[in-house]
Motif scaffolding. Structure first.
Motif, PDB file in Angstrom:
ATOM      1  N   UNK A   1      25.323   0.695  -8.502  1.00 48.54           N
ATOM      2  CA  UNK A   1      24.182   1.477  -8.968  1.00 48.54           C
ATOM      3  C   UNK A   1      23.630   2.385  -7.860  1.00 48.54           C
ATOM      4  N   UNK A   2      23.727   1.933  -6.638  1.00 43.60           N
ATOM      5  CA  UNK A   2      23.158   2.687  -5.515  1.00 43.60           C
ATOM      6  C   UNK A   2      23.962   3.940  -5.190  1.00 43.60           C
ATOM      7  N   UNK A   3      25.259   3.906  -5.452  1.00 46.97           N
ATOM      8  CA  UNK A   3      26.082   5.082  -5.167  1.00 46.97           C
ATOM      9  C   UNK A   3      25.747   6.246  -6.097  1.00 46.97           C
ATOM     10  N   UNK A   4      25.056   5.953  -7.209  1.00 51.91           N
ATOM     11  CA  UNK A   4      24.682   6.997  -8.163  1.00 51.91           C
ATOM     12  C   UNK A   4      23.468   7.808  -7.696  1.00 51.91           C
ATOM     13  N   UNK A   5      22.794   7.325  -6.657  1.00 47.95           N
ATOM     14  CA  UNK A   5      21.620   8.033  -6.140  1.00 47.95           C
ATOM     15  C   UNK A   5      22.099   8.932  -4.995  1.00 47.95           C
ATOM     16  N   UNK A   6      22.668  10.048  -5.378  1.00 47.61           N
ATOM     17  CA  UNK A   6      23.268  10.991  -4.441  1.00 47.61           C
ATOM     18  C   UNK A   6      22.193  11.747  -3.658  1.00 47.61           C
ATOM     19  N   UNK A   7      22.632  12.489  -2.668  1.00 45.60           N
ATOM     20  CA  UNK A   7      21.709  13.314  -1.886  1.00 45.60           C
ATOM     21  C   UNK A   7      20.989  14.319  -2.783  1.00 45.60           C
TER      22      UNK A   7
ATOM     23  N   UNK B   1       0.752  -1.243   0.000  1.00 44.65           N
ATOM     24  CA  UNK B   1       0.000   0.000   0.000  1.00 44.65           C
ATOM     25  C   UNK B   1       0.782   1.292   0.000  1.00 44.65           C
ATOM     26  N   UNK B   2       2.075   1.249  -0.250  1.00 45.48           N
ATOM     27  CA  UNK B   2       2.880   2.471  -0.314  1.00 45.48           C
ATOM     28  C   UNK B   2       2.899   3.020  -1.732  1.00 45.48           C
ATOM     29  N   UNK B   3       2.734   4.330  -1.860  1.00 45.87           N
ATOM     30  CA  UNK B   3       3.005   5.002  -3.114  1.00 45.87           C
ATOM     31  C   UNK B   3       4.529   5.078  -3.184  1.00 45.87           C
ATOM     32  N   UNK B   4       5.093   4.480  -4.202  1.00 48.19           N
ATOM     33  CA  UNK B   4       6.545   4.286  -4.236  1.00 48.19           C
ATOM     34  C   UNK B   4       7.172   4.968  -5.445  1.00 48.19           C
ATOM     35  N   UNK B   5       8.144   5.835  -5.167  1.00 48.42           N
ATOM     36  CA  UNK B   5       8.951   6.447  -6.210  1.00 48.42           C
ATOM     37  C   UNK B   5      10.194   5.577  -6.357  1.00 48.42           C
ATOM     38  N   UNK B   6      10.405   5.072  -7.558  1.00 55.10           N
ATOM     39  CA  UNK B   6      11.481   4.098  -7.766  1.00 55.10           C
ATOM     40  C   UNK B   6      12.485   4.638  -8.779  1.00 55.10           C
ATOM     41  N   UNK B   7      13.716   4.685  -8.356  1.00 51.76           N
ATOM     42  CA  UNK B   7      14.824   5.089  -9.224  1.00 51.76           C
ATOM     43  C   UNK B   7      15.499   3.809  -9.706  1.00 51.76           C
ATOM     44  N   UNK B   8      15.735   3.713 -11.006  1.00 49.53           N
ATOM     45  CA  UNK B   8      16.383   2.536 -11.589  1.00 49.53           C
ATOM     46  C   UNK B   8      17.777   2.947 -12.042  1.00 49.53           C
ATOM     47  N   UNK B   9      18.772   2.206 -11.584  1.00 51.65           N
ATOM     48  CA  UNK B   9      20.154   2.485 -11.976  1.00 51.65           C
ATOM     49  C   UNK B   9      20.807   1.202 -12.478  1.00 51.65           C
TER      50      UNK B   9
ATOM     51  N   UNK C   1      20.616  -2.592 -11.108  1.00 55.31           N
ATOM     52  CA  UNK C   1      20.807  -3.719 -12.019  1.00 55.31           C
ATOM     53  C   UNK C   1      22.279  -3.754 -12.404  1.00 55.31           C
ATOM     54  N   UNK C   2      22.898  -4.873 -12.122  1.00 58.81           N
ATOM     55  CA  UNK C   2      24.317  -5.055 -12.421  1.00 58.81           C
ATOM     56  C   UNK C   2      24.486  -5.569 -13.845  1.00 58.81           C
ATOM     57  N   UNK C   3      25.707  -5.510 -14.346  1.00 54.05           N
ATOM     58  CA  UNK C   3      26.016  -5.924 -15.716  1.00 54.05           C
ATOM     59  C   UNK C   3      25.519  -7.304 -16.082  1.00 54.05           C
ATOM     60  N   UNK C   4      25.491  -8.216 -15.128  1.00 52.43           N
ATOM     61  CA  UNK C   4      25.034  -9.580 -15.407  1.00 52.43           C
ATOM     62  C   UNK C   4      23.515  -9.705 -15.386  1.00 52.43           C
ATOM     63  N   UNK C   5      22.818  -8.587 -15.138  1.00 45.54           N
ATOM     64  CA  UNK C   5      21.359  -8.601 -15.122  1.00 45.54           C
ATOM     65  C   UNK C   5      20.744  -8.820 -13.760  1.00 45.54           C
ATOM     66  N   UNK C   6      21.582  -8.990 -12.749  1.00 44.31           N
ATOM     67  CA  UNK C   6      21.062  -9.202 -11.402  1.00 44.31           C
ATOM     68  C   UNK C   6      20.327  -7.948 -10.923  1.00 44.31           C
ATOM     69  N   UNK C   7      19.115  -8.154 -10.401  1.00 44.56           N
ATOM     70  CA  UNK C   7      18.309  -7.059  -9.879  1.00 44.56           C
ATOM     71  C   UNK C   7      18.376  -7.065  -8.361  1.00 44.56           C
ATOM     72  N   UNK C   8      18.706  -5.916  -7.812  1.00 48.89           N
ATOM     73  CA  UNK C   8      18.684  -5.738  -6.360  1.00 48.89           C
ATOM     74  C   UNK C   8      17.700  -4.611  -6.078  1.00 48.89           C
ATOM     75  N   UNK C   9      16.666  -4.941  -5.314  1.00 45.42           N
ATOM     76  CA  UNK C   9      15.615  -3.972  -4.994  1.00 45.42           C
ATOM     77  C   UNK C   9      15.814  -3.514  -3.556  1.00 45.42           C
ATOM     78  N   UNK C  10      16.218  -2.286  -3.403  1.00 46.82           N
ATOM     79  CA  UNK C  10      16.436  -1.705  -2.086  1.00 46.82           C
ATOM     80  C   UNK C  10      15.205  -0.882  -1.726  1.00 46.82           C
ATOM     81  N   UNK C  11      14.366  -1.458  -0.852  1.00 42.42           N
ATOM     82  CA  UNK C  11      13.145  -0.778  -0.424  1.00 42.42           C
ATOM     83  C   UNK C  11      13.482   0.269   0.629  1.00 42.42           C
TER      84      UNK C  11
END
Length: 123
Positions: A69-75, A51-59, A107-117
Motif C-alpha cells: 500500500x505504501x508504494x502507491x503513495x508516489x512522489x 498535537x500534529x495536524x495530520x494529513x492521512x492517506x489510506x491505501x 491496509x493489507x488484504x487480511x485487514x492488518x493496519x499499518x500506520x506509518x507516521x
C-alpha cells in the motif's frame, strides 16, 4: 464513470472507515474526511494525540501483486497531498507554522493496519 471506478470508490470508503475507527482508538480527532480541492484529495485530516495536524492517506491492497500500500503513495501523490493541505490551512485560517505531519495507513488484504507516521516530508 465505469463500474470499476464505482467499485474502487466503495472499497476505498470501506477501508477509510476502518482507518478512522483505528485512529479514534489511538486518540486522534477526525477533522475532515475526503477533503477535495483541485490540487488533490486528503483522505483524512486529523489532530494527532501529540498535537500534529495530520494529513492521512489510506491505501488498501488485497495482495502484494501490485506492491505494498505504501508504494502507491508516489512522489507525485505526496506533492498533491501537500498542496491540498496548504488549501486546508488557508481555508481554516490555520497558520502555516502549525506542526503538520503526513501519515499513511496501509491496509493489507487480511485487514492488518499499518500506520506509518511521518511517512514523507515535502520540501
Amino acid at each position: 464513470m465505469g463500474s470499476g471506478c464505482i467499485n474502487k470508490r466503495l472499497i476505498g470508503s470501506k477501508y477509510e472507515e476502518k482507518a478512522i475507527m483505528y485512529l479514534f482508538s489511538k486518540g486522534y480527532k477526525i477533522l475532515e474526511q475526503n477533503y477535495l480541492r483541485n490540487t488533490g484529495e486528503i483522505d483524512i485530516v486529523a489532530l494527532s494525540p501529540d498535537g500534529y495536524l495530520t494529513a492521512i492517506e489510506v491505501k488498501y491492497r488485497s495482495s502484494d501483486r501490485y506492491g505494498s500500500p505504501f508504494s502507491a503513495v508516489t512522489l507525485v501523490k505526496q506533492k498533491k497531498i501537500y498542496k491540498t493541505l496548504l488549501f486546508y490551512l488557508s481555508e481554516h485560517n490555520i497558520s502555516v507554522e502549525t506542526r503538520c505531519r503526513f501519515d499513511v495507513i496501509g491496509i493489507q488484504g487480511d485487514g492488518e493496519i499499518i500506520h506509518l507516521k511521518n511517512a514523507f516530508e515535502v520540501c
